[in-house]
Enzyme design. Structure first.
Site, PDB file in Angstrom:
ATOM      1  N   HIS A 183      38.444  30.900  34.036  1.00  0.00           N
ATOM      2  CA  HIS A 183      38.474  30.439  32.649  1.00  0.00           C
ATOM      3  C   HIS A 183      39.780  29.696  32.398  1.00  0.00           C
ATOM      4  CE1 HIS A 183      35.441  33.839  31.753  1.00  0.00           C
ATOM      5  NE2 HIS A 183      34.825  32.692  31.974  1.00  0.00           N
ATOM      6  N   HIS A 314      41.534  37.516  35.318  1.00  0.00           N
ATOM      7  CA  HIS A 314      41.315  36.924  33.993  1.00  0.00           C
ATOM      8  C   HIS A 314      42.394  37.459  33.059  1.00  0.00           C
ATOM      9  CE1 HIS A 314      37.066  35.324  34.432  1.00  0.00           C
ATOM     10  NE2 HIS A 314      37.226  35.979  35.578  1.00  0.00           N
ATOM     11  N   GLU A 388      41.868  42.180  33.645  1.00  0.00           N
ATOM     12  CA  GLU A 388      42.070  41.346  32.447  1.00  0.00           C
ATOM     13  C   GLU A 388      43.505  41.614  32.010  1.00  0.00           C
ATOM     14  OE1 GLU A 388      39.996  39.232  30.941  1.00  0.00           O
ATOM     15  OE2 GLU A 388      37.934  39.806  31.431  1.00  0.00           O
TER      16      GLU A 388
HETATM   17 ZN    ZN Z   1      38.096  35.156  31.535  1.00  0.00          ZN
END
Ligand code: ZN
Length: 640
Positions: A183, A314, A388
């Protein structure tokens, strides 16, 4: 030059079709009843990264998603209408101030290679590539030349490097994969693995855990998996704060981008809550499994390698996610237990929550982890997980003063994954470590320490190991000190500072295979401890006018080494120093005011400058005077 041309063409295309980057808003949605929850579901909003409170959630929506929310009838509040503009307006440091902060951070975290990039403190795509080249230049024996493993939709390279001893050879060691930036708006994912790469390179040969993993693993890194999206953010927001997430696929209906972490081909499109069929959504899964070049590249890379474990980084949520993503279940036994045990170990210092995606956030289908673990036909299963990084307050573009701490808090997590407990069986050809490591020094050797151990006699699998086949490697306070041939079982470290403590790590290295054991440690103070043992056995024989004290002088320091420099014994009455005795006297007569009970204790003092005084020995109390028919305690201030 060619690359520049591609970027210009690509930028021109996207600018033509979409003159302005979409606006992203921070939105609070009121969800206080089952009806609200249902309305949210019917609005077809597949949320990414939200902060949940009892009666509302906060999340980031693009304009298209905000319009859907408007139609849903749900109550909401736009907290920040334009996140990129908000970021731009809140940049708190000039480039010069960033430079100062970078230096402070490098000193605080004891790293030299890793630093700040030009995009809000984060490296741009080109700067990441430059870092890979710089690593290779400085550590050619530990990291491979960057290799393009395929091209993005707009023709940019997905670069991969390998960190290992003999990095240009495939030695068949267990392979580990680290990726970041699926991302595009999650730059801390990239910073975390680039920081870790420098950690490995800079600590190899001095940190035995790093040395072991670099020698016994092949660690692969793909720091920018979605270069088109990341470069797009750089073009729209060169100072950081770009919120583009997906790749740059032109969906043909005026919308752009496929969510690469919904595009993998394991249970792709399983339902519409774990990914979106709507091209305008941030979690749009694409027209088919592996429709996107970027996910195809990773698929093919995994298929030709034998990755045992992987991390797809992420940001943000302070969590560690493992499969399954598409349903609320764990993989079948025994793998469920392996994932949980690994995650427990990996998160023990940063305290990230761990679990599957539904337990922690929301279901996700078509994710990298589900495919990497779940696809077991074209390749073996990969124990793949997603950290994350960072909290809700860090967000997608953390303040630069958070870049080093967020990366550092995941170093142990990265190391524990690479150890791969339960997945990678200990290499049975590794040697056993030396046994009974011990370090010793006393006053006769004030500037040296003698280190002794018992040599190993076998490999982990029990095969014999002869003295001519290995060395014992010794490091002192993290730096290599000596390589000692098998059979010696001892080493004298000299040129030390009297009174300073030194820490040693020892491990076995097999000369022929270069494989090493775990490290074992020992530490000691040069010259022995300077602090004498307390005098023992204090007793008191009272009379009507005197207290006659006797004891045994100490003969050792507190670490058991001989005491050669005893200067005197201090005598304390009720906590006040009242006199001293020479070494060997072992007695002292006090003549205090009569009719009271006194507490005595003594200490040993050496002749150093400043002197070292032992802890107090035992306390005795003694009544001095006639007929002790009552006891009076006299406090220290009543004696003088
Ligand atoms: Zn992500």
């Amino acid at each position: 030059m060619l690359l520049t041309g591609i970027i210009l063409i690509a930028a021109g295309q996207s600018l033509q079709a979409q003159p302005q980057p979409p606006k992203y808003s921070e939105v609070k949605i009121w969800i206080s009843s089952p009806a609200d929850a249902q309305a949210l579901q019917q609005a077809n909003l597949v949320l990414d990264h939200f902060h949940a409170a009892p009666d509302h959630i906060e999340t980031v929506l693009n304009e298209y998603e905000l319009a859907k929310l408007q139609q849903s009838g749900l109550g909401y509040e736009v907290l920040i209408p334009d996140l990129s503009a908000h970021y731009e307006a809140n940049i708190r440091r000039t480039p010069a101030e960033l430079k100062i902060l970078e230096k402070e951070m490098q000193e605080q975290y004891n790293v030299s290679g890793f630093g700040f990039g030009s995009m809000g403190g984060y490296y741009t795509f080109d700067e990441v590539v430059a870092q890979l080249d710089s690593m290779r230049l400085n550590y050619p024996n530990l990291i491979s030349q960057r290799e393009s493993i395929g091209l993005s939709l707009q023709g940019r390279d997905l670069w991969a490097v390998r960190i290992s001893d003999n990095p240009d050879l495939n030695e068949g060691e267990p392979e580990i994969l680290y990726t970041a930036l699926h991302h595009a708006r999650e730059p801390q994912s990239m910073a975390t693995i680039v920081y870790f790469m420098y950690y490995l390179l800079e600590n190899y040969g001095t940190n035995p855990d790093v040395t072991y993993l670099v020698n016994n693993r092949e660690l692969y890194f793909v720091p920018v998996l979605n270069p088109d999206g990341y470069v797009y953010n750089q073009q729209t927001n060169p100072n950081g704060g770009g919120y583009w997430r997906k790749n740059r696929r032109n969906n043909g209906n005026g919308t752009f981008g496929v969510d690469l972490n919904r595009n993998y081909g394991f249970q792709w499109g399983y339902d519409n809550s774990g990914s979106s069929p709507d091209p305008g959504d941030e979690t749009y899964r694409g027209t088919a499994a592996f429709s996107e070049p970027e996910t195809q590249v990773i698929r093919d890379f995994c298929n030709v390698h034998t990755f045992k474990l992987g991390l797809n980084y992420h940001s943000y949520q302070n969590i560690l996610i493992y499969p399954w993503g598409y349903i609320n279940a764990l993989p079948p036994a025994p793998d469920d237990g392996i994932f949980i045990a690994l995650a427990e170990d990996m998160t023990q210092f940063n305290n990230y929550d761990h679990g599957n995606s539904t337990q922690l956030l929301y279901p996700v289908n078509g994710s990298s982890d589900d495919w990497m673990y779940g696809e077991q036909t074209t390749k073996d299963k990969i124990f793949s997980m997603t950290p994350e990084v960072g909290s809700f307050f860090d967000g997608f573009w953390p303040d630069p003063n958070r870049i080093f701490p967020l990366a550092e808090e995941n170093v142990y997590l990265n190391m524990a994954l690479a150890r791969g407990e339960g997945v990678i069986t200990a290499d049975s050809l590794d040697p056993l470590p030396p046994a009974n490591p011990a370090a010793y020094s006393d006053y006769t050797t004030p500037t040296s320490i003698q280190i002794n151990w018992i040599d190993p006699t076998s490999l982990a699998n029990g095969d014999p190991l002869l003295p001519g086949e290995f060395t014992i490697e010794i490091s002192r306070d993290g730096s290599p000190l000596a390589s000692v041939n098998g059979g010696m079982q001892g080493y004298t470290d000299s040129g030390l500072n009297d009174g300073q403590e030194y820490n040693y790590d020892l491990y076995t290295r097999v000369t022929a295979t270069d494989s090493i054991s775990e490290a074992v440690g020992a530490s000691w103070i040069a010259g022995g401890s300077p602090v004498p043992t307390a005098p023992a056995g204090l007793s008191c024989i009272p009379s009507t006018s005197q207290a006659m004290l006797s004891w045994s002088d100490p003969t050792t320091q507190i670490d058991g080494t001989p005491l050669d420099d005893l200067d005197h014994i201090n005598i304390y009455r009720n906590g006040i120093l009242i006199g001293s005795a020479a070494p060997g006297a072992e007695s002292y007569t006090d003549t205090p005011p009569q009719g009271f009970t006194y507490d005595y204790y003594i200490t040993a003092v050496d002749n150093e400058n400043p002197p070292n005084e032992s802890a107090p020995g035992n306390t005795v109390n003694c009544f001095v005077g006639d007929t002790p028919n009552f006891m009076v305690w006299v406090g220290p201030d009543a004696t003088g």
